[in-house]
Design a protein around this motif. Sequence first.
Motif, PDB file in Angstrom:
ATOM      1  N   UNK A 128       2.164  -3.850   3.750  1.00 41.55           N
ATOM      2  CA  UNK A 128       3.455  -3.165   3.775  1.00 41.55           C
ATOM      3  C   UNK A 128       3.288  -1.810   3.100  1.00 41.55           C
ATOM      4  N   UNK A 129       3.744  -0.757   3.720  1.00 46.59           N
ATOM      5  CA  UNK A 129       3.609   0.577   3.132  1.00 46.59           C
ATOM      6  C   UNK A 129       4.515   1.583   3.816  1.00 46.59           C
ATOM      7  N   UNK A 130       4.191   2.856   3.633  1.00 47.28           N
ATOM      8  CA  UNK A 130       5.015   3.932   4.178  1.00 47.28           C
ATOM      9  C   UNK A 130       6.013   4.417   3.149  1.00 47.28           C
ATOM     10  N   UNK A 131       7.122   3.688   2.979  1.00 48.17           N
ATOM     11  CA  UNK A 131       8.160   3.989   1.976  1.00 48.17           C
ATOM     12  C   UNK A 131       8.622   5.450   2.055  1.00 48.17           C
ATOM     13  N   UNK A 132       8.859   5.913   3.281  1.00 47.14           N
ATOM     14  CA  UNK A 132       9.330   7.284   3.480  1.00 47.14           C
ATOM     15  C   UNK A 132      10.851   7.326   3.372  1.00 47.14           C
ATOM     16  N   UNK A 133      11.337   8.068   2.390  1.00 48.11           N
ATOM     17  CA  UNK A 133      12.778   8.142   2.140  1.00 48.11           C
ATOM     18  C   UNK A 133      13.342   9.431   2.727  1.00 48.11           C
ATOM     19  N   UNK A 134      14.452   9.295   3.420  1.00 49.40           N
ATOM     20  CA  UNK A 134      15.142  10.445   4.001  1.00 49.40           C
ATOM     21  C   UNK A 134      15.638  11.373   2.893  1.00 49.40           C
ATOM     22  N   UNK A 173       0.845  -1.196   0.000  1.00 52.64           N
ATOM     23  CA  UNK A 173       0.000   0.000   0.000  1.00 52.64           C
ATOM     24  C   UNK A 173       0.878   1.242   0.000  1.00 52.64           C
ATOM     25  N   UNK A 174       0.263   2.396  -0.187  1.00 48.74           N
ATOM     26  CA  UNK A 174       1.034   3.631  -0.228  1.00 48.74           C
ATOM     27  C   UNK A 174       1.343   4.180   1.148  1.00 48.74           C
ATOM     28  N   UNK A 175       0.304   4.457   1.903  1.00 48.76           N
ATOM     29  CA  UNK A 175       0.485   5.013   3.241  1.00 48.76           C
ATOM     30  C   UNK A 175       0.938   3.928   4.214  1.00 48.76           C
TER      31      UNK A 175
END
Length: 895
Positions: A846-852, A829-831
Motif C-alpha cells: 500500500x502506498x502513494x498517499x497523494x493528497x489533493x 511503502x512511500x511511492x
Amino acid sequence: MLSVRAVRVAIRAGARRVSPRVNRLSPAIASNASIRLSQAAYSTSRASDSTTRAAVIQVLNNIGSKREVQQYLSHFSSVSSQQFAVVKVGGAILTDYLDELCSSLAFLYHVGLFPIIVHGAGPQLNKLLEEAGVEPEFEEGIRITDGKTLGIARRLFLAENLKLVQRLEEMGVRARPITSSVFTADYLDKDKWKFVGKITEVNKEPIQTAIENGYLPILTSMAETSEGQVLNVNADVAAGELARALEPLKVVYLSEKGGLFDGNAQKISAINLDEEFDHIMAQPWCKFGTRLKIREIKDLLETLPRSSSVAIIHPADLQKELFTDSGAGTLIRRGDKLMTASSVSDFTDIAKLKDVLIRDREVRDARATVDRYLEFLKDKKFKAFFDEPMKALAVVLESSPDQSYATLATLTITKSGWLTNVADNLFAAIKKEYPSLVWTVKADDENLTWFFAKADGSIVRGNDVMFWYGIEPGEELNNLMKEFTMHGRAMLGDSNLESRLHRAAQVASQNLKAHFASGSAANQARGYSTLARRSVMGTAANSAFSRGAFRRYTTTTNPNPPYGKKHASNDQPSRVALIGARGYTGQALISLLNTHPHFELKHVSSRELAGQKLQGYEKKEIIYENLSAEDVGEMEKKGAIDVWVMALPNGVCKPYVDAITDAKKSATREDGSLIIDLSADYRFDKSWTYGLPELVKRSAIAQAGLIANPGCYATAAQLGISPLVEHLGGQPTVFGVSGYSGAGTKPSSKNNVELLTNNIIPYSLTDHIHEKEISTQLGASVGFIPHVAVWFQGIHHTINIPLNKTMTSRDIRQLYQDRYAGEKLVKVVGEAPLVKFINGKHGVEIGGFAVHSSGKRVVICATIDNLLKGAATQCLQNMNLARGYGEYEGIPEMD
C-alpha cells in the motif's frame, strides 16, 4: 478505539451532570462565594454519578480485562486527584484529533480521575504568523518571540483553550480554563529569544482548587514574570515542570504517531531506562528528535518518584494505555535493575527473603514451609531473579541430564510489581537465560492471561495450569504432560481421567474466550524488548486425547511468529480435501500445502481431471477424483478429513457444504472439521466467519468452523481503505485492474490474450459482487470499477478517498503504518506500488498517499497477487489459525 458515540452512550446510561456556569475564570481570582456554590453543585452532581461510573467502567472492560481495569483504577485512585496524570496536548492534536482527545478525557473524568491538561498551539501559531506576514524564527529549536508574535500567540492560546473546554462540556465534562497564575518565569535570554520564559516556580493552588470543585484543569503553556509580563513557554517544558511540582503517577505526551519507533519503523512498546538507556542510545536509529525526547524524559523521571512513568500515546488510545497491561503507545519508566543469586548465601538479607516467600503462602505453618524450601534449595542448582525492593522474585531450577527444560519453582510478585511492569522485566530476563521453561499456576489466578501470553502451550488439570515455552512437540513434552496429568499435585480423586481433562479443557477454553473478548490480539503484557509488541491469542481443542496420543489442548499461539519457526498450538497433522482443483487458485494452494509441515493433502476433486496424477504435490502420489456431495458427506461421517477447501466457481459449492454440515450431526468426532469456501457464496452469510485476519479478530477465525475466504479485489481494497474509514468525507472509489488469471481458466473475452494485448477491458462497472463485499465489510459505501489487463497475475488498485477533515500525506501514511505495524503480509511503502513487483508475493503493498491541494482528498494505491494473498495464501492463513498452527506457517516471507 473508544469513540465519541461510546462516551455519550455510557454517559446516557447513567445520570446527567449539572455543569455549573459559575467561576469560569482562573480560581486565583474567584470569590469564596462562587467557590462554595461550585462545591455545592459539584457535590450534588457527584452523588448521582455511581451509575455513570459503572456504565463507563463497563465500556472500559471492552478494552481490557475486568482485572486490569479494576487494578489500574485502584492504582490511580491511590493518590490525590492532582497526582494522577499530567497530559501534554500538542497543537496538532487540538486541530486534527479534538473529538478523540475529548472522548478519552471524558472517560477518565467519569470514572473519577482528573488529569491535568497542558496544551500548546505551535502549528496554529505558525499559520497565523504567516497570514500576518510574520516569518517564524527559531534559534536552537526555540521560537524567537517578539512583541507581535507574543500578542498573536496569547490570543491564539486563549481561543484554543476555550475550544477544548467547550468541547469537553458538550460531553458532560466540567472543565476549567486556567490561562494564568500557574507558571512563574524569568526570561530565558531576552536578547536572544525575547519574550520566552524559563519556569522558576509552579503555583499548584489554581489546579488543586479546580479539581476539588470537580473540574478538569485546562492549562495553557504561558507563564508570567513576577512583574506580570506574559512569556511564551514550550508546552513540553511546561508539562515537565508541572510534573516535577505535582509528582504524578503518569506523564502523558499525546502524539499523532502514537509512540516512539525503532529503526525498523516498529513502535517501541516499553523502555526501562535503568536497564536499557545506554543500549538504546547506542542504536543507529536513536538520533535527532527521538534521542532528545528519550534523554529529556530520563532527566524528568530522575526527579520524580520511581513509581512515575511517561507514556507517549495517540489520544484515541489513552484508555488502553492507562487501563491494560499491554498498553498502546510507548511506556517509559526508570524500572528496577534486576539482581540474581545462585545460592541461598548470595542473598544479603535472609530474613527479608523469607518474608517475601511467606507473603503468598496462606498455610498455617508458612514459616516452617519456607525454612524447608530454603534447605531444599541448598542442594539444588538454581538461579533467583529479583529487583532490589523484592516486589518480584523468581527462582528457577536448572535443567538436569534427563530433562532439557528448566523449572520455575517460585514466582511471587506484589501488586506494585505488576503495575510497574517489574514482572515483565523479570520474565524477560528468565527467558533470555533459559531457552525452555515449565511452570504451574492456579487456574483462578487473576493474572492468568499474562501467563498465557508468555507460554507456547499449556495444559489444565483441575485448578492447576501447567505452562511451558521452548519445548518442541515430541516424547519429552508428551511425558511431561502425562506426568502432570497423572501424578501432579492436587489430584482430583478417582474420576475418569479423560472426562476430567475434557472438563478442564472447557474451563481453559472459557478463560481464553474471556481473553479474546477483552481484545487478546493486543492484550499481551508489555515486554522487556524495545521491539514492537507482538500480539497473542489462543485456541482450545475439545479433547485431551487424539488418536491415543496426548496433545496440547489448551495453548497460546502468537499469530505473528517469526517466519520459518514453528509456533503451533497443534502438533498433529491435519488432513485436507480440496474440492475443485483445476483452477489457478487450487494450483497455488497445492503448491503451498506441498511445503507445509502440518497439512497433508488427502483428496483432490476435479471432474475434468479425474483419474490423472496430481502435479506439484510431492509428499505422496495423489490421483484426481470426481467426488460427489454424497461422497463428501460419507467421508465427513467417518471423520476422514480435518479441512475441506471449496475451490469451486460461485454458486456451485452449496451441495457439498450442506452434505458436510448434515454429516456432522451424526459424526462421532468431537472437534469437527473446518470448511473454507474460496467462492463468494458465503461472504454475506453471518453464520460464516469472514477470513481476513488483518481486519477481522484472529480469535474469531481461530474458533471458526465455517470460513468465507475474501475476494482478491476485496482484500486489497479493504486493506487500502480501512485505516481511513473514520475519516471518510464521502464515498471512496476503487479503480481496480487485474491480470487475466483473475478471469479463471474457462475461455472468455477477459482472459483472451489476443484481445487484451495493447488493451484494457472494463467490466461490471456497477454492482460488482466485490463492491458489495467491500462496502459490507467496511461498513461504508464504496464504489468499485473493475478492469482486466494483459498481464497474467496481480492486481492494482487506485483508490480515491474523500476526507472529512484536512490531512497531510504524512498524517495518512502514519495512520497506515500504525494500523499495520507487525502485520507480516501488509507492507506500507512511500511511492505508489507497482503490480509487477507483487507478482508471486504473498502480501499486499500500500502506498502513494497523494493528497489533493485542498487536504480533503487522498489517492492511495494497493497491489496484491490475486492468486496468493488474494486467494490461496489467505486461505492458508485461515487454515493455520483455525487448526491451531502458527498463522504464517508455510507462507514465505515478503521481501
